[in-house]
Write an enzyme that holds these catalytic residues in place. Structure first.
Site, PDB file in Angstrom:
ATOM      1  N   TYR A   7     114.200 100.612  25.212  1.00  0.00           N
ATOM      2  CA  TYR A   7     115.335  99.892  25.787  1.00  0.00           C
ATOM      3  C   TYR A   7     115.796  98.793  24.806  1.00  0.00           C
ATOM      4  O   TYR A   7     116.955  98.630  24.339  1.00  0.00           O
ATOM      5  CB  TYR A   7     115.073  99.467  27.303  1.00  0.00           C
ATOM      6  CG  TYR A   7     116.112  98.289  27.642  1.00  0.00           C
ATOM      7  CD1 TYR A   7     117.342  99.146  28.164  1.00  0.00           C
ATOM      8  CD2 TYR A   7     116.023  97.272  27.568  1.00  0.00           C
ATOM      9  CE1 TYR A   7     118.514  98.218  28.690  1.00  0.00           C
ATOM     10  CE2 TYR A   7     116.890  96.161  28.314  1.00  0.00           C
ATOM     11  CZ  TYR A   7     118.205  96.801  28.726  1.00  0.00           C
ATOM     12  OH  TYR A   7     119.246  96.129  28.987  1.00  0.00           O
ATOM     13  N   GLU A  43     120.391  95.889  36.934  1.00  0.00           N
ATOM     14  CA  GLU A  43     120.104  94.433  37.040  1.00  0.00           C
ATOM     15  C   GLU A  43     120.111  93.788  38.446  1.00  0.00           C
ATOM     16  O   GLU A  43     119.144  93.037  38.654  1.00  0.00           O
ATOM     17  CB  GLU A  43     121.144  93.779  36.034  1.00  0.00           C
ATOM     18  CG  GLU A  43     121.110  94.155  34.732  1.00  0.00           C
ATOM     19  CD  GLU A  43     119.845  93.390  33.969  1.00  0.00           C
ATOM     20  OE1 GLU A  43     119.072  92.727  34.626  1.00  0.00           O
ATOM     21  OE2 GLU A  43     119.412  93.845  32.670  1.00  0.00           O
ATOM     22  N   TRP A 101     111.730  93.898  34.832  1.00  0.00           N
ATOM     23  CA  TRP A 101     112.523  95.109  34.252  1.00  0.00           C
ATOM     24  C   TRP A 101     111.853  96.209  34.124  1.00  0.00           C
ATOM     25  O   TRP A 101     112.326  97.416  34.280  1.00  0.00           O
ATOM     26  CB  TRP A 101     113.232  94.328  33.153  1.00  0.00           C
ATOM     27  CG  TRP A 101     114.219  95.224  32.539  1.00  0.00           C
ATOM     28  CD1 TRP A 101     114.364  95.886  31.284  1.00  0.00           C
ATOM     29  CD2 TRP A 101     115.338  95.887  33.158  1.00  0.00           C
ATOM     30  NE1 TRP A 101     115.340  96.458  31.090  1.00  0.00           N
ATOM     31  CE2 TRP A 101     116.304  96.561  32.097  1.00  0.00           C
ATOM     32  CE3 TRP A 101     116.055  95.553  34.473  1.00  0.00           C
ATOM     33  CZ2 TRP A 101     117.594  97.286  32.398  1.00  0.00           C
ATOM     34  CZ3 TRP A 101     117.284  96.190  34.306  1.00  0.00           C
ATOM     35  CH2 TRP A 101     117.952  96.667  33.805  1.00  0.00           C
TER      36      TRP A 101
END
Length: 188
Positions: free
Chosen positions: A16, A38, A46
């Site tokens: 990512y 998010e 995350w």
């Protein structure tokens, strides 16, 4: 060159970081995906959200904004039960809500991208930070954008979430200066 340290040894996080984080995009579908993820991340790591990303894509029709705006309560409850997503019902419902608000913005501004990128005069903010610790969790701009999105009816768009979102869609480049993925080191 020294890369950002926050991905650690986690391959998913590294991928990512290397291929998406802080890379500018104007793709409304991708922007909506990042807004959704998010928002789901709020209060979690995350890495957890990224591990569920494929399930989110399947559950929410690859983040097709129109499809998400039309989800019924029954379908939203089914997503909670049948898919490997964050099981927080308010976060699941926020996808439909935020899709509806996104459609309104698209009608008014032509695209979600145009609305958001106007906040940075259509040019990414490129920071030259020395360490990961120098990266703030929120800024005056993320606070303002958060307030404006909330006024428009968006959910799970607090200033910390919005700053991460701004990084995710490349409105902000917070790679440390020595990271090979910092804007100054990219060749394309």
């Amino acid at each position: 060159m020294t890369a950002c340290l926050w991905p650690g040894d986690n391959q998913r996080m590294k991928e990512y970081h290397d291929t998406e984080w802080c890379i500018p995009t104007d793709d409304d579908r991708y922007i909506f995906e990042m807004l959704t993820l998010e928002g789901a991340q709020s209060g979690l790591s995350w890495n957890i959200v990224l591990s569920k990303r494929d399930s989110y894509k399947k559950a929410f029709h690859n983040f097709d904004i129109s499809c998400c705006a039309e989800l019924t309560e029954h379908e939203l409850e089914g997503i909670k039960e049948e898919h490997q997503v964050i099981k927080h019902m308010a976060k699941i419902r926020s996808v439909k809500n935020n899709a509806i608000q996104t459609l309104k913005i698209q009608k008014e501004f032509g695209s979600l991208s145009a609305f958001l990128w106007e906040y940075v005069q259509f040019t990414p903010i490129i920071h030259n930070r020395s360490t990961d610790e120098d990266i703030p969790s929120q800024t005056d701009l993320s606070i303002q954008l958060s307030k404006d999105l909330k006024k428009r009816g968006f959910k799970f768009v607090g200033p910390v979430t919005i700053y991460s979102f701004m990084q995710a869609i490349g409105m902000v480049d917070d790679h440390i200066l020595t990271c090979p993925f910092h804007t100054s080191h990219r060749t394309s």
